[in-house]
Design a protein around this motif. Sequence first.
Motif, PDB file in Angstrom:
ATOM      1  N   UNK A 191     -13.545 -40.931 -24.654  1.00 13.36           N
ATOM      2  CA  UNK A 191     -13.529 -41.433 -26.039  1.00 13.36           C
ATOM      3  C   UNK A 191     -14.942 -41.490 -26.613  1.00 13.36           C
ATOM      4  N   UNK A 192     -15.893 -41.963 -25.791  1.00  8.56           N
ATOM      5  CA  UNK A 192     -17.278 -42.071 -26.262  1.00  8.56           C
ATOM      6  C   UNK A 192     -17.881 -40.693 -26.526  1.00  8.56           C
ATOM      7  N   UNK A 209      -9.600 -33.575 -23.976  1.00  9.81           N
ATOM      8  CA  UNK A 209     -10.731 -34.064 -24.765  1.00  9.81           C
ATOM      9  C   UNK A 209     -12.043 -33.416 -24.342  1.00  9.81           C
ATOM     10  N   UNK A 210     -12.173 -33.161 -23.074  1.00  8.27           N
ATOM     11  CA  UNK A 210     -13.449 -32.645 -22.599  1.00  8.27           C
ATOM     12  C   UNK A 210     -13.475 -31.114 -22.541  1.00  8.27           C
ATOM     13  N   UNK A 211     -12.448 -30.519 -21.978  1.00  2.00           N
ATOM     14  CA  UNK A 211     -12.542 -29.072 -21.728  1.00  2.00           C
ATOM     15  C   UNK A 211     -11.984 -28.231 -22.880  1.00  2.00           C
ATOM     16  N   UNK A 212     -10.937 -28.703 -23.558  1.00  6.87           N
ATOM     17  CA  UNK A 212     -10.449 -27.924 -24.696  1.00  6.87           C
ATOM     18  C   UNK A 212     -11.499 -27.908 -25.806  1.00  6.87           C
ATOM     19  N   UNK A 263     -12.605 -26.927 -32.965  1.00 10.16           N
ATOM     20  CA  UNK A 263     -13.137 -27.936 -32.044  1.00 10.16           C
ATOM     21  C   UNK A 263     -13.097 -29.314 -32.682  1.00 10.16           C
ATOM     22  N   UNK A 264     -13.515 -29.415 -33.943  1.00  7.48           N
ATOM     23  CA  UNK A 264     -13.543 -30.729 -34.605  1.00  7.48           C
ATOM     24  C   UNK A 264     -12.134 -31.252 -34.851  1.00  7.48           C
ATOM     25  N   UNK A 265     -11.223 -30.356 -35.177  1.00 13.07           N
ATOM     26  CA  UNK A 265      -9.831 -30.791 -35.384  1.00 13.07           C
ATOM     27  C   UNK A 265      -9.249 -31.334 -34.075  1.00 13.07           C
ATOM     28  N   UNK A 266      -9.487 -30.620 -32.991  1.00 12.95           N
ATOM     29  CA  UNK A 266      -8.989 -31.078 -31.696  1.00 12.95           C
ATOM     30  C   UNK A 266      -9.656 -32.386 -31.296  1.00 12.95           C
ATOM     31  N   UNK A 267     -10.977 -32.496 -31.518  1.00 14.62           N
ATOM     32  CA  UNK A 267     -11.707 -33.716 -31.153  1.00 14.62           C
ATOM     33  C   UNK A 267     -11.178 -34.911 -31.924  1.00 14.62           C
ATOM     34  N   UNK A 268     -10.907 -34.730 -33.219  1.00 16.33           N
ATOM     35  CA  UNK A 268     -10.369 -35.837 -34.029  1.00 16.33           C
ATOM     36  C   UNK A 268      -8.995 -36.276 -33.524  1.00 16.33           C
ATOM     37  N   UNK A 269      -8.164 -35.309 -33.207  1.00 19.57           N
ATOM     38  CA  UNK A 269      -6.820 -35.614 -32.710  1.00 19.57           C
ATOM     39  C   UNK A 269      -6.878 -36.374 -31.384  1.00 19.57           C
ATOM     40  N   UNK A 270      -7.699 -35.871 -30.468  1.00 23.30           N
ATOM     41  CA  UNK A 270      -7.768 -36.515 -29.144  1.00 23.30           C
ATOM     42  C   UNK A 270      -8.436 -37.874 -29.234  1.00 23.30           C
ATOM     43  N   UNK A 271      -9.422 -38.021 -30.149  1.00 22.48           N
ATOM     44  CA  UNK A 271     -10.090 -39.312 -30.288  1.00 22.48           C
ATOM     45  C   UNK A 271      -9.098 -40.378 -30.736  1.00 22.48           C
ATOM     46  N   UNK A 272      -8.236 -40.033 -31.696  1.00 27.39           N
ATOM     47  CA  UNK A 272      -7.249 -41.014 -32.166  1.00 27.39           C
ATOM     48  C   UNK A 272      -6.323 -41.450 -31.030  1.00 27.39           C
ATOM     49  N   UNK A 273      -5.892 -40.485 -30.227  1.00 27.18           N
ATOM     50  CA  UNK A 273      -4.984 -40.827 -29.125  1.00 27.18           C
ATOM     51  C   UNK A 273      -5.694 -41.650 -28.051  1.00 27.18           C
ATOM     52  N   UNK A 274      -6.955 -41.342 -27.805  1.00 26.64           N
ATOM     53  CA  UNK A 274      -7.716 -42.112 -26.822  1.00 26.64           C
ATOM     54  C   UNK A 274      -7.989 -43.524 -27.323  1.00 26.64           C
ATOM     55  N   UNK A 275      -8.192 -43.671 -28.611  1.00 24.91           N
ATOM     56  CA  UNK A 275      -8.380 -45.007 -29.187  1.00 24.91           C
ATOM     57  C   UNK A 275      -7.173 -45.891 -28.882  1.00 24.91           C
ATOM     58  N   UNK A 276      -5.986 -45.331 -29.062  1.00 23.30           N
ATOM     59  CA  UNK A 276      -4.756 -46.101 -28.815  1.00 23.30           C
ATOM     60  C   UNK A 276      -4.626 -46.420 -27.324  1.00 23.30           C
ATOM     61  N   UNK A 277      -4.849 -45.408 -26.487  1.00 26.38           N
ATOM     62  CA  UNK A 277      -4.697 -45.617 -25.039  1.00 26.38           C
ATOM     63  C   UNK A 277      -5.698 -46.606 -24.482  1.00 26.38           C
ATOM     64  N   UNK A 278      -6.941 -46.550 -24.958  1.00 27.64           N
ATOM     65  CA  UNK A 278      -7.991 -47.383 -24.386  1.00 27.64           C
ATOM     66  C   UNK A 278      -7.795 -48.861 -24.670  1.00 27.64           C
ATOM     67  N   UNK A 279      -6.929 -49.185 -25.650  1.00 30.66           N
ATOM     68  CA  UNK A 279      -6.646 -50.609 -25.893  1.00 30.66           C
ATOM     69  C   UNK A 279      -5.824 -51.227 -24.777  1.00 30.66           C
ATOM     70  N   UNK A 280      -5.017 -50.397 -24.121  1.00 31.64           N
ATOM     71  CA  UNK A 280      -4.200 -50.911 -23.012  1.00 31.64           C
ATOM     72  C   UNK A 280      -4.769 -50.542 -21.644  1.00 31.64           C
ATOM     73  N   UNK A 334     -20.191 -45.283 -30.325  1.00 33.57           N
ATOM     74  CA  UNK A 334     -18.730 -45.242 -30.368  1.00 33.57           C
ATOM     75  C   UNK A 334     -18.176 -46.427 -31.152  1.00 33.57           C
ATOM     76  N   UNK A 335     -18.762 -47.595 -30.901  1.00 37.04           N
ATOM     77  CA  UNK A 335     -18.287 -48.782 -31.620  1.00 37.04           C
ATOM     78  C   UNK A 335     -18.545 -48.652 -33.119  1.00 37.04           C
ATOM     79  N   UNK A 336     -19.756 -48.118 -33.483  1.00 31.07           N
ATOM     80  CA  UNK A 336     -20.056 -47.933 -34.901  1.00 31.07           C
ATOM     81  C   UNK A 336     -19.094 -46.935 -35.523  1.00 31.07           C
ATOM     82  N   UNK A 337     -18.792 -45.876 -34.790  1.00 28.81           N
ATOM     83  CA  UNK A 337     -17.844 -44.858 -35.269  1.00 28.81           C
ATOM     84  C   UNK A 337     -16.482 -45.479 -35.524  1.00 28.81           C
ATOM     85  N   UNK A 338     -16.057 -46.333 -34.575  1.00 29.64           N
ATOM     86  CA  UNK A 338     -14.750 -46.979 -34.722  1.00 29.64           C
ATOM     87  C   UNK A 338     -14.737 -47.879 -35.941  1.00 29.64           C
ATOM     88  N   UNK A 339     -15.870 -48.616 -36.165  1.00 33.94           N
ATOM     89  CA  UNK A 339     -15.913 -49.512 -37.326  1.00 33.94           C
ATOM     90  C   UNK A 339     -15.873 -48.724 -38.622  1.00 33.94           C
TER      91      UNK A 339
END
Length: 859
Positions: A823-824, A780-783, A796-813, A847-852
């Motif tokens: 994620x932020x 998420x940070x270096x790629x 960059x945006x495609x990778x950021x979108x992909x990693x953001x979705x995965x981080x969203x799932x992980x950060x719930x647990x 980040x919260x607004x983005x998620x909403x």
Amino acid sequence: MVNIDANDERLILNSLNDGAIVLVLGAGASATCTKLNGEKVRQGRALADLLANKAGLPYAGEELPDVIAGVIGQRISGDQFHQILRNEYTKINPSRELSALFNYTWRRIYTWNVDDSLESVQSSVQRRRYFNGLSDKVSVHEGHDYVQIIHLHGDASKPEHGFIFSQSEYNARLNKGDHDWYRALTSDYISYTPVFIGSRLNEPILSAELDRARPVSGAGLGVAYLVTPDQFTEVQLSGFKARNIVVISATLDQFVSWINEKVGKAIYPKDVARRANEFVERLVSTVSTNSADIEAAESIFIHTWRATKLEADALGSTELRQLGRAFLEGAPPTWRLAATAIPVWLQRTESLYRAMTESFRNHDRCFIAYGQAGSGKTMALMQCLLRYSRENEGVILYELKSDVRSLRASLGIIMRLHKDSHVIIYVRDVFLFGDALREDILSINPGQITLISSARSGEWREHIERRIGDIAKSFLYQRFVEGDYSALIERLVEYVPAPAFLKMPLENKIKKIRSSQSQLLIALKETTESDIFIDVITNEFLNLPDDDCRMLLIIVGISTIARSGIRESEARAAYDRLGAKRQFSAALIALEGIVSKDSLDRLWARHELYVRHLVENVVEFEDVISAIVEILRTFTKYKIPIVKTVGRLDAVLFKFLLNHNFNADLARRRHGKEEGRRIYETFEVEFQLDGHFWLQYGQYLVAIGEDEEALSVLSKSIQAYSENSYAVHAFADLQLRVAIKRKNYDATTVKLIGDAVKALEEQHRQSLWDSDQYPIVTLAEKHVAAMIVHKQISAAKAAASKYFRELEIMSRQNSVQPLQRARERLAHYLATGIWHEGEVPDFSDRSKRMSRRRGRRRK
């Protein structure tokens, strides 16, 4: 008939029952063994006669080394000599008396003989491991169930590894320093009871090593015994006596018969363990056990309030004052000390006791007290446990040794013994148990065991809490408060000589202790001294007798910072290699009160806070690096990987000495980045197959800004140990770092990024990563950063979108900071198109607004 003085008899028999005798066998031990044709095994002069005849020369009684030097290579080839040795010293039938030695439990067995009689013994109460002292790496002691048998001068069945027969071969080994097993023998000689059988002790390497170990020339190193029927002159006997060697005039057969008469026909490893450890005795008397159970049980100790209080009450007034002063000046806490009135029951200790008691009532799996180094948390835990034991008659309280081989195995033994009871188990420092800690704790049946331990505040928050926070109760042990002042002043006045402090009126004493805002240990030191803590420590160090004493303190001090201590034998080896003029034992005596030895024969400096100041601010940086290098050199005698070859505490020490964070931080602080490289450059050959070495080396180079060179080094870590997830992650992380810094987005840059992303995504998919970093965070940070730097914005945006979705799932647990911050950062980038390098601003609201917004779009 064996004639032995009563005191010597008592020492030998006690050592035998304790499994603490080191056997060293000379030619006489094989004198009654036979070859396949029934002939006796040739002794030295008989072999010399045979070689002279084979060479076509008359034999006139010359010594074997002289004959070998005169004929091998000149009249008899090396291959012919090896064949003679095979013919004479392989397929040997061991004598009855030699076989009978294996009915007893020994610490180790060394032999100067090259024959295979020991390998041919049919049965043994211990399992056996054989080592060629000229080629095999040293092995740590493996417990009483195993006996290690070392052929110090080679093995006739393996002539390719060489032999020691002649004076030139002795000298070659001494000059090269290539005699690690001899050093092990010297350490065993000092620490245990050596019994030599069938030798005249004319062994130059052993003599050289023992002389090196003596505090002064000619001094004894503890008593040793020589069993032989040979006759000695009065002068020779006087020489043995001067070296504290007791000659027992007996054959091996007579000696074995004497042992049989005194202790019976066998002593099994289980007998030794039962004698040494009350818990083992309780275990084998209650449940069926095997050797693995016994090994696990030997690391478990029983604690009761009553027994500990009896020990404390037995202290004389002088000893009590000495203990009190040492503790108040930083010496490590002990159970016996905790049962005295010396340590103050602080107000925070009362809060700890209530929290701990509640955890015990709830039968929690784990309870951790964490706080700063020097805060008094370890002593407070001991005080609380003893009080709980006193107030709850029948409570079951055990302690696990810090060097326990398997935490899970020991926990399993305790659960088997106490199926229907709740048990409290104390371990001094939870950090020693590393990545396997969570699985080990989860192996505990819910409600059956509460594991109690301590941790440093930073380690708990940054590492340990993430692993076990959901299955452990924790308690923050903070500094002392005003209500503690009076009791602390009373102890200081009673135990610490400080005339100026003593003459102060009470209000001034209170004012002085209030003025310190530091940890308890620092406050106590500053209260009774006229200087601040760091000046007191500096002056104490500079006022030591000489540089040799100072260097020994640094060796022990670095090991204390590692929180492992160092075995006395290894401290001695490192100290000697640094060219000290003062004998090791004399230097150790000069450090009395500053350096102490624990029950595991490990040396510790008074407190980490003391030596950390010295290492970081006072000692010449070159000397610190030299000490680290020489301690590391003591590990070169072991098989690779080192951390799997040595015990737990030695593994902790080895990893710490190579730790890139400590070494790089110290190098930056002391302006010695290039000098710090010496730690790693020195061992590029010796540790070349150790993946951990290359991993730390590479990360050190990264830390000092040598990224391109670090790529090569980290690739060697993967070559040495390709299954090391840490190395794979570190290498991929570095590939992305280098790619970001490259000027052009060329084929090399593309390959660096592609290889790194592939490796990290594979790690992320497998979900095998259990570290303080995560592959998804690095991606998420270096790629994303690499794509932005090289103006590949759509990628960059495609990778950021992909990693953001995965981080969203992980950060719930998982709420750990690295995941949340990554994620932020991505949320902010996706929302604004702005990428922040370095410290991440607070993006939480955005980040919260983005998620909403994303949530509304999905609906």
